[in-house]
Write an enzyme that holds these catalytic residues in place. Structure first.
Site, PDB file in Angstrom:
ATOM      1  N   ASP A   1       0.869  -1.169   0.000  1.00 33.57           N
ATOM      2  CA  ASP A   1       0.000   0.000   0.000  1.00 33.57           C
ATOM      3  C   ASP A   1       0.917   1.233   0.000  1.00 33.57           C
ATOM      4  OD1 ASP A   1      -2.252   1.743   0.548  1.00 33.57           O
ATOM      5  OD2 ASP A   1      -1.551   1.789   2.622  1.00 33.57           O
TER       6      ASP A   1
ATOM      7  N   ASP B   1      -0.229   5.134   0.925  1.00 36.18           N
ATOM      8  CA  ASP B   1      -0.489   6.163   1.944  1.00 36.18           C
ATOM      9  C   ASP B   1      -0.577   5.544   3.335  1.00 36.18           C
ATOM     10  OD1 ASP B   1      -0.681   8.423   0.173  1.00 36.18           O
ATOM     11  OD2 ASP B   1      -2.462   7.423  -0.607  1.00 36.18           O
TER      12      ASP B   1
HETATM   13  C1  XBP Z   1      -5.319   6.191   0.366  1.00 35.89           C
HETATM   14  C2  XBP Z   1      -6.451   7.066   0.197  1.00 35.89           C
HETATM   15  C3  XBP Z   1      -6.383   8.134  -0.780  1.00 35.89           C
HETATM   16  C4  XBP Z   1      -5.580   9.336  -0.404  1.00 35.89           C
HETATM   17  C5  XBP Z   1      -5.859  10.417  -1.397  1.00 35.89           C
HETATM   18  O1  XBP Z   1      -5.763   4.948   0.904  1.00 35.89           O
HETATM   19  O2  XBP Z   1      -7.474   6.881   0.803  1.00 35.89           O
HETATM   20  O3  XBP Z   1      -7.673   8.581  -0.967  1.00 35.89           O
HETATM   21  O4  XBP Z   1      -5.979   9.814   0.865  1.00 35.89           O
HETATM   22  O5  XBP Z   1      -5.532  10.031  -2.686  1.00 35.89           O
HETATM   23  P1  XBP Z   1      -4.848   3.659   0.852  1.00 35.89           P
HETATM   24  P2  XBP Z   1      -6.326  10.579  -3.971  1.00 35.89           P
HETATM   25  O6  XBP Z   1      -3.613   3.974   1.618  1.00 35.89           O
HETATM   26  O7  XBP Z   1      -5.657   2.587   1.556  1.00 35.89           O
HETATM   27  O8  XBP Z   1      -4.620   3.296  -0.587  1.00 35.89           O
HETATM   28  O9  XBP Z   1      -6.745  11.977  -3.685  1.00 35.89           O
HETATM   29  O10 XBP Z   1      -5.327  10.480  -5.099  1.00 35.89           O
HETATM   30  O11 XBP Z   1      -7.505   9.671  -4.172  1.00 35.89           O
HETATM   31 MG    MG Z   2      -2.991   3.142   3.453  1.00 43.22          MG
END
Ligand code: XBP
Ligand code: MG
Length: 253
Positions: A11, A13
């Protein structure tokens, strides 16, 4: 017969780096101001909004559930798409100016996995531009090439906690889930990976520490470095210093 560990699926973020609070959230707020919306996502509120993955989806959720008082423009969907394009630009500029450091052990584990011939992939809800920027500025300008598959954003219809992004990644890798390990930081991510039957290791962060991680192979505070040992929060592995390749192999054997 022992199961082979063929690939690690990361993953982005919250797992590779703490991007949510100090980068995504800030980029959303900058964008709201530029579009004349008197909205502000505090650190605390943002934690609540993280229940919805995907930036466009999160904006819509906030509008519907928190700011129904804000009039909707005629072309609401188009407006949200434009807002989100701007947010992506702000996020990319922000990472270029102030790179967000990778979490402890991330670079070490990626390097070890590459040396061991373990394939690398990414399965994320954020979009490809954001992944590319993070890898470029926080790891190396060529690090994007370390990953055989980068499954990102709208490449699938249903975002995490749906398992679609992981199913897509497995299909691209042409691997069974039992030969892979997913690395995640959230309950949404865990549900997505387990939905695709991929064994999952969790590295918690401030936003996700209290979430439910039942079903994870292992839960740690971070992946650990020789100088910064990891703490095991759940999992039957005894005391460890780092989440490394031998440990991951053992976990799925
Ligand atoms: C990541 C997210 C994303 C980011 C924003 O979740 O939820 O929405 O916050 O990215 P994960 P975008 O780590 O579970 O993948 O604005 O590009 O959507
Ligand atoms: Mg995440």
């Amino acid at each position: 017969m022992r199961t082979t560990l063929s690939a690690l699926i990361f993953d982005v973020d919250g797992t590779l780096a703490e991007t949510e609070r100090d980068a995504h959230r800030v980029a959303f707020n900058e964008t709201f101001a530029e579009f004349g919306l008197n909205w502000f996502w505090s650190e605390e509120l943002y934690g609540k909004l993280l229940v919805v993955t995907g930036g466009k989806e999160r904006i819509k959720f906030y509008w519907e559930c928190y700011r129904a008082d804000t009039p909707r423009p005629n072309q609401w969907e188009t407006f949200i798409t434009e807002l989100h394009k701007k947010k992506t630009l702000c996020y990319n500029q922000k990472l270029a100016r102030n790179p967000i450091p990778l979490r402890p052990g991330v670079q070490r584990l990626l390097t070890e996995a590459r040396a061991a011939g373990i394939r690398l992939a990414i399965a994320t809800t954020t979009n490809l531009d954001n992944v590319a920027a993070l890898l470029h500025y926080s790891l190396s300008p060529t690090a994007i090439n370390w990953f055989e598959v980068i499954a990102a954003g709208d490449v699938v219809k249903a975002k995490k906690p749906a398992s679609d992004i992981y199913a897509y990644t497995l299909q691209q890798l042409q691997l069974p889930p039992t030969e892979c390990i997913a690395l995640e930081d959230s309950n949404n991510g865990l549900r997505a990976a387990l939905g695709a039957k991929i064994p999952t290791v969790i590295t918690v962060n401030d936003y996700t520490r209290q979430e439910n991680f039942n079903g994870a192979l292992l839960v740690v505070n971070h992946l650990g470095e020789p100088t910064q040992p990891a703490t095991v929060l759940a999992g039957n592995v005894g005391k460890i210093f780092c989440v490394d390749v031998p440990l991951l192999r053992l976990l799925i054997a």
